[in-house]
Design an enzyme around this catalytic site. Sequence first.
Site, PDB file in Angstrom:
ATOM      1  N   GLN A  93     -10.855  36.886 -27.286  1.00 52.56           N
ATOM      2  CA  GLN A  93      -9.989  37.671 -28.175  1.00 52.56           C
ATOM      3  C   GLN A  93      -9.047  38.525 -27.342  1.00 52.56           C
ATOM      4  OE1 GLN A  93     -12.066  40.339 -30.860  1.00 52.56           O
ATOM      5  NE2 GLN A  93     -10.200  40.850 -31.990  1.00 52.56           N
ATOM      6  N   SER A  94      -7.734  38.338 -27.553  1.00 52.61           N
ATOM      7  CA  SER A  94      -6.754  39.116 -26.781  1.00 52.61           C
ATOM      8  C   SER A  94      -6.078  40.187 -27.629  1.00 52.61           C
ATOM      9  CB  SER A  94      -5.702  38.192 -26.163  1.00 52.61           C
ATOM     10  OG  SER A  94      -5.000  37.500 -27.171  1.00 52.61           O
ATOM     11  N   HIS A  99      -8.453  38.374 -36.700  1.00 49.83           N
ATOM     12  CA  HIS A  99      -7.511  37.344 -37.134  1.00 49.83           C
ATOM     13  C   HIS A  99      -8.179  35.980 -37.122  1.00 49.83           C
ATOM     14  CE1 HIS A  99      -7.035  38.066 -32.802  1.00 49.83           C
ATOM     15  NE2 HIS A  99      -6.820  36.760 -32.667  1.00 49.83           N
ATOM     16  N   LEU A 100      -7.742  35.155 -38.042  1.00 52.81           N
ATOM     17  CA  LEU A 100      -8.247  33.781 -38.161  1.00 52.81           C
ATOM     18  C   LEU A 100      -7.136  32.837 -37.705  1.00 52.81           C
ATOM     19  CD1 LEU A 100     -10.381  31.765 -39.294  1.00 52.81           C
ATOM     20  CD2 LEU A 100      -9.297  32.050 -41.535  1.00 52.81           C
ATOM     21  N   HIS A 101      -7.445  32.041 -36.667  1.00 52.57           N
ATOM     22  CA  HIS A 101      -6.490  31.017 -36.238  1.00 52.57           C
ATOM     23  C   HIS A 101      -6.680  29.775 -37.110  1.00 52.57           C
ATOM     24  CE1 HIS A 101      -5.472  32.588 -32.078  1.00 52.57           C
ATOM     25  NE2 HIS A 101      -6.629  33.208 -32.241  1.00 52.57           N
TER      26      HIS A 101
END
Length: 113
Positions: A93-94, A99-101
């Site tokens: 995680q950056s 968030h959902l990709h």
Amino acid sequence: MDDCIFCKIANKEIPTSLVYEDDLVAAFNDLSPQAPVHVLIVPKKHYQSVLEVPEGDAIVAHMFHVASKLAKELGIAEKGFRLVINTGKDGGQSVPHLHLHMTGGREHGWPAG
Ligand code: 5GP
Ligand code: ZN
């Protein structure tokens, strides 16, 4: 959260073309797409990661529901797609806003790629 890029996008403080929006979430194209379709679905409320979502909060279910709807609209539902939530350092995680990709439009390998 004051300095969070995804809060700013979701709240339209940074102009980004949204592919979907409702009261709870915003969805937009990833800046650095890893597939022909690469959409990020983010809650409008700031959660650093899935670890911060309390029991009984339906936001994650809603994010998956929106992904399902968008997959159909974007034409990737039939052939398939991938949904990923990276969490923390080892999870890759950056951006510290949940968030959902959603990636599709090409075949995905497993476990990598
Ligand atoms: P993570 O590595 O945290 O799971 O995913 C963060 C994603 O956000 C990355 O795929 C990256 O390309 C994307 N991203 C980072 N900053 C921005 C931005 O300002 N705009 C958009 N549209 N995507 C971003
Ligand atoms: Zn945020």
